[in-house]
Write a protein that holds these residues in place. Structure first.
Motif, short mmCIF file in Angstrom:
data_model
loop_
_atom_site.label_atom_id
_atom_site.label_comp_id
_atom_site.label_asym_id
_atom_site.label_seq_id
_atom_site.Cartn_x
_atom_site.Cartn_y
_atom_site.Cartn_z
N TYR A 13 0.85 -1.18 0.00
CA TYR A 13 0.00 0.00 0.00
C TYR A 13 0.90 1.24 0.00
O TYR A 13 1.87 1.31 0.75
N ALA A 14 0.57 2.20 -0.84
CA ALA A 14 1.40 3.40 -0.91
C ALA A 14 0.58 4.56 -1.45
O ALA A 14 -0.34 4.37 -2.24
N VAL A 15 0.93 5.76 -1.00
CA VAL A 15 0.30 6.97 -1.51
C VAL A 15 1.37 8.00 -1.81
O VAL A 15 2.46 8.00 -1.21
N PHE A 16 1.06 8.90 -2.74
CA PHE A 16 1.90 10.06 -3.04
C PHE A 16 1.12 11.30 -2.64
O PHE A 16 -0.03 11.47 -3.07
N ARG A 17 1.71 12.15 -1.80
CA ARG A 17 1.04 13.35 -1.32
C ARG A 17 1.58 14.56 -2.08
O ARG A 17 2.69 15.03 -1.81
N PRO A 18 0.80 15.10 -3.03
CA PRO A 18 1.29 16.20 -3.87
C PRO A 18 1.63 17.46 -3.08
O PRO A 18 2.50 18.22 -3.50
N SER A 19 0.95 17.71 -1.95
CA SER A 19 1.16 18.95 -1.22
C SER A 19 2.59 19.10 -0.72
O SER A 19 3.10 20.22 -0.60
N ASN A 20 3.25 17.97 -0.41
CA ASN A 20 4.64 18.06 0.08
C ASN A 20 5.59 17.12 -0.66
O ASN A 20 6.74 16.96 -0.25
N GLY A 21 5.12 16.50 -1.74
CA GLY A 21 5.98 15.61 -2.52
C GLY A 21 6.45 14.40 -1.75
O GLY A 21 7.56 13.91 -1.97
N ALA A 22 5.62 13.90 -0.85
CA ALA A 22 6.02 12.78 0.01
C ALA A 22 5.33 11.49 -0.41
O ALA A 22 4.16 11.48 -0.79
N TRP A 23 6.12 10.41 -0.36
CA TRP A 23 5.60 9.06 -0.56
C TRP A 23 5.54 8.36 0.79
O TRP A 23 6.46 8.47 1.60
N TYR A 24 4.44 7.64 1.02
CA TYR A 24 4.30 6.84 2.23
C TYR A 24 3.98 5.42 1.81
O TYR A 24 3.00 5.18 1.10
N VAL A 25 4.83 4.47 2.23
CA VAL A 25 4.71 3.09 1.82
C VAL A 25 4.58 2.19 3.05
O VAL A 25 5.42 2.26 3.96
N LEU A 26 3.53 1.36 3.08
CA LEU A 26 3.41 0.34 4.11
C LEU A 26 4.04 -0.92 3.56
O LEU A 26 3.46 -1.62 2.73
N GLN A 27 5.27 -1.21 3.99
CA GLN A 27 6.04 -2.31 3.43
C GLN A 27 5.52 -3.66 3.92
O GLN A 27 5.46 -3.91 5.12
N SER A 28 5.15 -4.51 2.95
CA SER A 28 4.59 -5.80 3.31
C SER A 28 5.63 -6.72 3.95
O SER A 28 5.29 -7.61 4.73
N ARG A 29 6.89 -6.51 3.63
CA ARG A 29 7.94 -7.37 4.15
C ARG A 29 8.12 -7.21 5.67
O ARG A 29 8.34 -8.18 6.39
N THR A 30 8.00 -5.96 6.15
CA THR A 30 8.27 -5.68 7.57
C THR A 30 7.06 -5.14 8.33
O THR A 30 7.08 -5.12 9.56
N GLY A 31 6.04 -4.68 7.61
CA GLY A 31 4.88 -4.09 8.27
C GLY A 31 5.12 -2.67 8.76
O GLY A 31 4.30 -2.12 9.48
N THR A 32 6.26 -2.08 8.36
CA THR A 32 6.59 -0.73 8.79
C THR A 32 6.29 0.27 7.66
O THR A 32 6.21 -0.09 6.49
N VAL A 33 6.15 1.54 8.04
CA VAL A 33 5.87 2.60 7.07
C VAL A 33 7.17 3.29 6.70
O VAL A 33 7.95 3.70 7.56
N ARG A 34 7.38 3.43 5.42
CA ARG A 34 8.55 4.15 4.90
C ARG A 34 8.09 5.46 4.28
O ARG A 34 7.15 5.47 3.49
N GLY A 35 8.73 6.54 4.66
CA GLY A 35 8.41 7.84 4.10
C GLY A 35 9.58 8.38 3.30
O GLY A 35 10.72 8.36 3.77
#
Length: 254
Positions: A13-35
């Protein structure tokens, strides 16, 4: 922007936030969020595997300058590639079957596709489409390479140009106001099916291209954004086998 960013062959699962150019990814391998900060307001997110290493890379196309920016997710290497101009629509796919996505734009002003093949850095310009058309490239022939295609909102028709034999297909499927979503929905792995999402009713309409079987699936609401074509992992088993088939094609406006 769902894709496999951690290389475990499972879509994250991942989203791109245009307001600040940020990507947020919920990594399936670890269950952690990467920004990751990569991009800016106005950029078009185009994630995918640009290096054929099994990892989806963070990438954006900047219409204001016609430039592609890619951050390789495994190595953090950075690529800036001028290819396109203001008004172009990104249509990235693997057109030369080398396992890497190719920088590609569709130019509505002249109905032309511009493709930079990653295999040998060769360039193609192919006129196919009209100013109103929406680019919908996909694997419509299961050849391992993407085919050029557009969907025309005014008449709900798909136009496909097969790259392996230069043949042409026109297929009415959908109506004005629909959002085209071509992908392999599980009927035939590797073959793109015709699909549209209708925001007015929150319904998906899908046609299996090998059998012409038709499906109408209520899933969503007005204002929702469909994500079927956002660089998914192709399923290995049919996803829709237990969903009742719609018997009426009249709702498609064919």
């Amino acid at each position: 922007m769902p894709a496999d960013y951690d290389g475990d062959q499972v879509t994250d699962y991942a989203v791109f936030r245009p307001s600040n150019g940020a990507w947020y990814v919920l990594q399936s391998r670890t269950g952690t969020v990467r920004g990751v900060i990569f991009g800016q307001s106005g950029d078009k997110p185009v994630p995918g595997d640009y290096t054929a290493n099994g990892f989806a890379d963070f990438a954006v196309f900047r219409p204001s300058t016609g430039t592609w920016y890619v951050l390789e997710s495994q190595t953090n290497q950075f690529i800036a590639a001028p290819f396109g101009q203001s008004g172009d629509k990104p249509a990235v796919r693997d057109y030369d079957a080398d396992g890497k996505l190719d920088f590609t734009v569709y130019r509505p002003s002249n109905g032309t596709w511009y493709i930079l093949n990653s295999l040998d850095n060769s360039f193609k310009a192919i006129q196919f489409g009209a100013s109103e058309d929406i680019p919908v490239p996909g694997g419509y022939a299961s050849t391992g390479r993407a085919d050029i295609a557009v969907w025309r909102p005014s008449n709900g028709t798909w136009y496909v140009y097969f790259s392996h034999n230069n043949q042409f297909l026109a297929k009415p499927f959908g109506q004005s106001g629909d959002i085209p979503q071509p992908i392999d929905y599980g009927f035939n792995v590797g073959l793109s099916d015709f699909g549209v999402y209708r925001p007015s009713t929150g319904t998906w309409y899908i046609q299996d291209r090998s059998t012409n079987q038709f499906w109408a699936i209520p899933f969503g609401a007005s204002g929702d954004i469909p994500t079927a074509t956002a660089y998914p992992i192709q399923p290995s088993q049919p996803l829709l086998a237990n969903i009742p088939q719609s018997k009426s094609d009249s709702v498609m406006g064919d």
